[in-house]
Design a protein around this motif. Sequence first.
Motif, short mmCIF file in Angstrom:
data_model
loop_
_atom_site.label_atom_id
_atom_site.label_comp_id
_atom_site.label_asym_id
_atom_site.label_seq_id
_atom_site.Cartn_x
_atom_site.Cartn_y
_atom_site.Cartn_z
N ARG A 47 21.39 -38.29 -17.80
CA ARG A 47 22.35 -39.39 -17.92
C ARG A 47 22.41 -40.13 -16.58
O ARG A 47 21.86 -39.67 -15.59
CB ARG A 47 23.75 -38.83 -18.19
CG ARG A 47 23.84 -38.05 -19.48
CD ARG A 47 25.25 -37.45 -19.57
NE ARG A 47 25.47 -36.85 -20.87
CZ ARG A 47 26.11 -35.71 -21.07
NH1 ARG A 47 26.62 -35.04 -20.06
NH2 ARG A 47 26.27 -35.23 -22.28
N ASP A 48 23.18 -41.19 -16.55
CA ASP A 48 23.46 -41.93 -15.32
C ASP A 48 22.16 -42.27 -14.58
O ASP A 48 21.29 -42.90 -15.14
CB ASP A 48 24.44 -41.13 -14.45
CG ASP A 48 25.69 -40.73 -15.25
OD1 ASP A 48 26.21 -41.60 -15.97
OD2 ASP A 48 26.11 -39.58 -15.17
N THR A 49 22.05 -41.81 -13.32
CA THR A 49 20.81 -42.07 -12.58
C THR A 49 20.06 -40.76 -12.33
O THR A 49 19.29 -40.63 -11.39
CB THR A 49 21.10 -42.74 -11.22
OG1 THR A 49 21.98 -41.88 -10.49
CG2 THR A 49 21.78 -44.08 -11.41
N ALA A 50 20.30 -39.77 -13.17
CA ALA A 50 19.68 -38.46 -12.96
C ALA A 50 18.18 -38.51 -13.25
O ALA A 50 17.68 -39.43 -13.91
CB ALA A 50 20.35 -37.43 -13.86
N ARG A 51 17.49 -37.51 -12.72
CA ARG A 51 16.05 -37.45 -12.90
C ARG A 51 15.62 -36.04 -13.26
O ARG A 51 15.92 -35.08 -12.54
CB ARG A 51 15.38 -37.88 -11.59
CG ARG A 51 13.89 -38.03 -11.72
CD ARG A 51 13.34 -38.50 -10.39
NE ARG A 51 11.96 -38.95 -10.53
CZ ARG A 51 11.17 -39.21 -9.49
NH1 ARG A 51 11.63 -39.09 -8.27
NH2 ARG A 51 9.94 -39.60 -9.69
N GLU A 64 20.60 -45.81 -18.70
CA GLU A 64 19.55 -46.82 -18.52
C GLU A 64 18.77 -46.63 -17.24
O GLU A 64 17.62 -47.05 -17.12
CB GLU A 64 20.18 -48.22 -18.54
CG GLU A 64 20.38 -48.73 -19.95
CD GLU A 64 21.06 -50.07 -20.00
OE1 GLU A 64 20.91 -50.83 -19.03
OE2 GLU A 64 21.75 -50.33 -20.99
N ARG A 65 19.42 -45.99 -16.25
CA ARG A 65 18.72 -45.81 -14.98
C ARG A 65 18.32 -44.35 -14.77
O ARG A 65 17.93 -43.95 -13.68
CB ARG A 65 19.60 -46.32 -13.84
CG ARG A 65 19.75 -47.86 -13.91
CD ARG A 65 20.78 -48.39 -12.93
NE ARG A 65 20.45 -48.06 -11.56
CZ ARG A 65 21.34 -47.75 -10.63
NH1 ARG A 65 22.62 -47.74 -10.93
NH2 ARG A 65 20.97 -47.47 -9.41
N ALA A 66 18.41 -43.57 -15.81
CA ALA A 66 17.97 -42.18 -15.72
C ALA A 66 16.45 -42.13 -15.92
O ALA A 66 15.86 -43.07 -16.44
CB ALA A 66 18.68 -41.33 -16.77
N GLU A 67 15.85 -41.02 -15.49
CA GLU A 67 14.39 -40.96 -15.53
C GLU A 67 13.91 -39.55 -15.86
O GLU A 67 14.52 -38.56 -15.47
CB GLU A 67 13.87 -41.37 -14.13
CG GLU A 67 12.36 -41.38 -14.02
CD GLU A 67 11.88 -41.85 -12.64
OE1 GLU A 67 12.56 -42.69 -12.00
OE2 GLU A 67 10.82 -41.38 -12.20
N VAL A 68 12.81 -39.50 -16.58
CA VAL A 68 12.17 -38.20 -16.86
C VAL A 68 10.68 -38.35 -16.53
O VAL A 68 10.04 -39.30 -16.94
CB VAL A 68 12.34 -37.80 -18.34
CG1 VAL A 68 11.44 -36.61 -18.69
CG2 VAL A 68 13.79 -37.45 -18.64
N ASP A 69 10.18 -37.40 -15.76
CA ASP A 69 8.75 -37.38 -15.47
C ASP A 69 8.18 -36.10 -16.03
O ASP A 69 8.65 -35.01 -15.72
CB ASP A 69 8.52 -37.42 -13.95
CG ASP A 69 9.08 -38.70 -13.34
OD1 ASP A 69 8.53 -39.77 -13.62
OD2 ASP A 69 10.10 -38.62 -12.62
#
Lengths: 249, 342
Positions: free
Chosen positions: B230-234, B263-268
């Motif tokens: 969520r949020d800006t988590a990665r 919207e600014r969260a990320e998954v790699d």
Amino acid sequence: MLSISNLHVSVGDKPILKGLTLDVPAGEVHAIMGPNGAGKSTLGYALSGRPGYEATDGAVAWKGEDLLALEPAERAAKGVFLSFQYPIEIPGVPALTFVRTALNAQKRARGEDEVSAPAFLKMVKAASAALKMDFDMLKRPLNVGFSGGEKKRMEILQMALLEPSLLILDETDSGLDIDALRIVADGVNALRSPDRAMLVITHYQRLLDYIKPDRVHVLAAGRIVASGGPELALQLEAEGYDKYLPQAA
Amino acid sequence: MIPAAQIDLRDASSFPSRRVEAWKYSDLRQVLREAPHPSPSAAIPITGGGPFEALGGEAMVFVNGRPVGVSTLMASGTQTVRLRLISKAEGTGHTVSARISARAGARLLILETHEGEGSAYVAHNRLELDVAHDAEVTRIVLADEAADVVSISQARVRVAPGGRYRQTIVTTGAKLQRLETEVTHLAQGADVRLDGLYLLSDARHADLTSVVDHAAANGTTSQLTKGVVRDTARGVFQGKIVVERGADGTDARMGHHALILGERAEVDAKPELIIYADDVQCAHGNTVGNLDQNALFYMQQRGIPADEARALLTEAFLVEVVDRIEPEGAREVVREWLTARL
């Protein structure tokens, strides 16, 4: 009880309902019939508040309240129930958990006491037996792997437990064989009462043999173009929708 | 075969940066430019028995890297160990060095908790784990660190022929968190399961990295990791399975599935299968998506408010990993821990 006046609804930029006016008094069952693409499902979604179905003009009053101003869950707590043509599968959420969560959320919204787990189980056992449903099925994730008939019965079971006062049935007969149709119709008929209104949306007359409407309306090109008694449904079955299509006018 | 980063908290030059391929998504050097001052030995009384207290067993406790009792354990028979790694430091760093061996035929349950009670600390946890012939080891990790800390855990697991190893890591992340598992699979019927679950909000970061090396024939590996950001988590998932020459009959399956709710969260995600043997079965699946909007509307239409509907769908998505946890007592602790954080 339900009063829709001059309702315009767009999906994206496309106008679908173009000035729909309709009144359903308490205790009555009204059928909405119409050709494909007339806006039948859009009416159900607009009344229940689906995102993307935007009312651009007109008003909907439900028990005197502005329905369009409410969130979908608030509408549900006020008694609005849309039975989906294709009920959604919810993986990971057992049917029992789902219905109990919904029932208690509605009760909380209305300031009522929540139903305890044992009392809820008792209610579900009685309601599922009446619909000839296998109770063990309710321990499975909601609608996942259910047949078409099982999904529709699940919708009726939810209606019986949530006790809505405005029932909108969207093509409830689609995908049902005649035995399942009878069970579903019996379930709906059991909910007929002087303080409930029902909108039965259907393409075919067949369902109306089992759920007898008080009034029948023809929806074509986003408007109600004709209204009458149950005989109108029989006439449509015999003659088709051709004379209501825009090019025939 | 598998070069692991040799991190030494006293030596800043040992901190990998993103230029090191395996640390591309978790740049340790960027968050840690200098070696932290060593954490003080905490003569703090330990209160309570940790999240798994109710499951009993013996405790193996480290506070600020220092063992309160033993740092090495040899298990035999049926045993439960609560491995508690407690950080009570402020702005300093510490390293845990633990070693656990399960003797032949042992049934060992390791309930590992990372209990962050300080702030801005750097924790480096090293675990050496040996699973002997016919031993069965289950390791369940609950990582509950403070938001502003750096935490690197490196577990090296050796599974002897006929050994069984089950692992589930559940984490809420940290400023930078990496939970690394390296399994050497001596196969011949050895059986490994590596599961993971991350639930990240705000600016938290969690990296679940694993390397499984099938060095001999007929080993099985099954991996399932699920995450929500969520949020800006990665969230980072790196799973590598190596099947060495001669490791025929290997059966390896890897799945990673994530939901991005900000919207600014990320998954790699970086799944890798490296196969040198011919007669093997290997598969991986990876999906990243959002909550099903149709399901959300359906639930709201039945009266469940939007936030509650999202929480229910998120829980339903993650719970598949929790459902795989054995024994039931540990599974219920994890389930409650997770529900409280949704």
